[in-house]
Design a protein around this motif. Structure first.
Motif, short mmCIF file in Angstrom:
data_model
loop_
_atom_site.label_atom_id
_atom_site.label_comp_id
_atom_site.label_asym_id
_atom_site.label_seq_id
_atom_site.Cartn_x
_atom_site.Cartn_y
_atom_site.Cartn_z
N SER A 1 0.84 -1.21 0.00
CA SER A 1 0.00 0.00 0.00
C SER A 1 0.86 1.25 0.00
O SER A 1 0.59 2.21 -0.73
CB SER A 1 -0.91 0.03 1.23
OG SER A 1 -1.66 -1.13 1.27
N SER B 1 -1.60 -5.90 -3.26
CA SER B 1 -2.03 -4.60 -2.72
C SER B 1 -1.56 -3.44 -3.59
O SER B 1 -2.25 -2.44 -3.71
CB SER B 1 -1.45 -4.39 -1.31
OG SER B 1 -1.60 -5.52 -0.54
N VAL C 1 -4.10 -0.15 -5.10
CA VAL C 1 -3.89 1.09 -4.34
C VAL C 1 -3.27 2.15 -5.26
O VAL C 1 -3.65 3.32 -5.23
CB VAL C 1 -3.02 0.84 -3.09
CG1 VAL C 1 -2.67 2.14 -2.39
CG2 VAL C 1 -3.74 -0.08 -2.12
N LEU D 1 -7.56 0.76 -0.41
CA LEU D 1 -7.09 0.03 0.78
C LEU D 1 -8.15 -0.94 1.29
O LEU D 1 -7.87 -2.08 1.64
CB LEU D 1 -6.73 1.02 1.88
CG LEU D 1 -5.50 1.90 1.65
CD1 LEU D 1 -5.36 2.96 2.73
CD2 LEU D 1 -4.23 1.04 1.63
N ALA E 1 -7.73 -4.93 1.48
CA ALA E 1 -7.51 -5.46 2.82
C ALA E 1 -8.06 -6.89 2.90
O ALA E 1 -7.42 -7.79 3.46
CB ALA E 1 -8.19 -4.56 3.85
N PHE F 1 -10.80 -0.09 7.69
CA PHE F 1 -10.52 0.98 6.72
C PHE F 1 -11.77 1.82 6.43
O PHE F 1 -11.68 3.02 6.21
CB PHE F 1 -9.92 0.40 5.43
CG PHE F 1 -8.49 0.01 5.61
CD1 PHE F 1 -7.50 0.98 5.72
CD2 PHE F 1 -8.12 -1.31 5.74
CE1 PHE F 1 -6.18 0.63 5.93
CE2 PHE F 1 -6.80 -1.67 5.95
CZ PHE F 1 -5.83 -0.70 6.05
#
Lengths: 259, 249
Positions: free
Chosen positions: B72, B130, B134, B180, B184, B237
């Motif tokens: 991220s 990720s 992102v 995010l 996640a 988040f």
């Protein structure tokens, strides 16, 4: 406060535009939508590319970036920062210039008081009315201690009562501080009430420059060019206004005057 | 009203558990194939008390956090540069466009050879999983910021760096958090898959061991843990995004 001069300005809207704004005066640029009014302000502010020269007090500022031109700019859509509350919006220019927190708080309080919006200090723009947003944007523009003030259709989204009130207040502050100001509008009432001089802009060209009184008394118009209809409309609207005196003002964009 | 909405949410879950328990108790299929809910809960208790469950959760959690945080952070940083510098965006966009559609697990065979079968493998896979979403959400967020407020900041005296830190990034936060939040949960799915294939510890490894021992109850416990962890991460988040943007959005 500096006089502004535009010499031989050329870009996608203008070809060889020359214009002067005198020291401390409020110049109104009047014209229909698409005339290049906002582009003109953006040129003075240094926000768009252009060829030619912009001078502040005789000194070329073409190479001075927008963030160093010491300009207060009230955008047509106001462009308030949605993530900042009113106090932070107004104090933004002071914060980015590295002023101390206490100084910022003090100056912000003064500006909020000046614009009569102390009670909105901790509110966010999304919860404000059109008039309140307008006042916040004005306070933010004044916070830069501007030498030049640019106002883009400042009363567009306001009702007549609020318009009249804000016009008076802006005019008063502008006169007191002597800030050289350019106001662009398509509304004749704004022009008449605010301007020391009025420039009629159409199709990227200046059609007339007159003192406020001359324009509204004589309302001379050119014929036979592509802005003819706007001028006819201007003529008609000024005539209408002169006859009514106390009545509501008509805009050059009103349905009767659509080009 | 609130009680009604809570009941509306909980009642179907209770009904599902009761139905599951009843069907399993009918013994239509052997218990080791389809264990009742009560047996799963008992196994959950045993795994929790013995510490086996916690050890495996912590192993997986460490990998998820390491891969997710690194991926991220890299996605946000590269996204900021690509979103604010058009020439960088134009230069790197074709490469990232080609790499983005590859599923994270598709990299596993290559990474097994390159970095070996060790702790780094799931971390690297989660990093890849990720990074790209992102990155793209950050670019979208930055490019989506109203040009008007950027111009306003400029006339108010802000330099490019100040505009980035005080206007562009804060306004891009909702988009960044969307990336995010979505990833996640995905990070947990990837870590389970990586552990099943190559790593001897973690929830995924526990599941694959239980499968070879025909311990469906343990597998179901692991699935429940996985579900809760995915949900908890996503909700975290979501909560953070609301906290940051609630007042102004």
């Amino acid at each position: 406060m500096p006089a502004i001069e535009l010499r031989n300005i050329r870009n996608h809207v203008f070809s060889n535009l020359d214009m002067k704004v005198l020291d401390g005066e409020l110049l109104v640029v009047l014209g229909p939508n698409g005339a290049g009014k906002t582009t003109l302000l953006n040129i003075i502010a240094g926000l768009v590319d252009y060829e030619g020269t912009v001078l502040f007090d005789g000194v070329p500022v073409d190479k001075v970036p927008a963030n160093e031109r010491q300009i207060g700019y009230l955008f047509q859509n106001l462009a308030l920062f949605p993530h900042l509350d009113v106090a932070s919006n107004v104090g933004y220019s002071l914060r980015v210039r590295g002023k101390r927190r206490e100084e910022i708080a003090e100056e912000v309080d003064e500006l909020l008081k000046l614009m009569k919006i102390e009670h909105l200090k901790h509110r966010y723009p999304k919860g404000l009315s059109g008039g309140e947003k307008q006042r916040v944007a004005l306070a933010r523009a004044f916070a830069t201690s501007p030498e030049v003030l640019l106002l883009d259709e400042p009363f567009n989204s306001l009702d007549i009562g609020m318009c009249k009130c804000l016009r008076r207040e802006i005019r008063q502050i502008q006169r007191e501080l002597g800030i050289t100001t350019v106001l662009v509008t398509h509304n004749l009432a704004d022009a008449e009430e605010m301007g020391d001089r009025i420039v009629v802009l159409s199709g990227g060209k200046i059609q007339q420059v007159k003192s406020n009184e001359m324009l509204f008394k004589n309302a001379a118009v050119d014929n036979g060019n592509r802005s003819q209809r706007f001028h006819e409309c201007l003529h008609c609207t000024i005539d209408c206004y002169c006859k009514r005196k106390e009545g509501d003002y008509e805009s050059a964009d009103s349905p009767a005057c659509r080009m | 009203m609130r009680i009604k909405s809570v009941l509306t949410g909980i009642l179907p879950v209770i009904a599902f558990v009761i139905l599951w328990e009843c069907i399993a108790q009918l013994n239509l299929v052997p218990r080791y194939i389809f264990p009742p809910f009560s047996a799963v809960m008992i196994e959950f208790y045993h795994l929790a008390v013995s510490g086996v469950l916690l050890d495996n959760i912590l192993s997986s959690l460490f990998r998820v956090l390491a891969g997710f945080l690194l991926g991220s952070a890299a996605g946000i940083l590269v996204g900021i540069v690509m979103g604010s510098k058009e020439f960088v965006n134009k230069s790197f966009h074709p490469i990232f466009s080609l790499l983005y559609p590859i599923p994270a697990l598709g990299w596993a065979p290559l990474l097994m050879v390159w970095i070996g079968i060790n702790e780094l493998l799931p971390v690297a896979l989660i990093f890849l999983c990720s990074f790209f979403p992102v990155l793209y959400n950050t670019i979208t967020g930055i490019k989506g910021v109203d040009r008007g407020v950027i111009k306003a900041a400029r006339t108010l005296g802000a330099s490019d760096t100040k505009i980035l830190t005080t206007v562009v990034l804060p306004l891009a936060i909702p988009n960044i958090f969307t990336g995010l939040r979505l990833e996640a949960g995905m990070a947990w799915r990837v870590v389970i898959a990586a552990e099943m294939v190559a790593i001897p510890t973690g929830i995924g490894a526990l599941m694959i061991r239980s499968e070879s021992l025909l311990r469906m109850d343990v597998i179901i416990v692991c699935l429940m843990v996985l579900s809760v962890m995915c949900l908890a991460f996503e909700r975290f988040f979501q909560f953070m995004e609301r906290r940051i943007t609630n007042e102004w959005e």
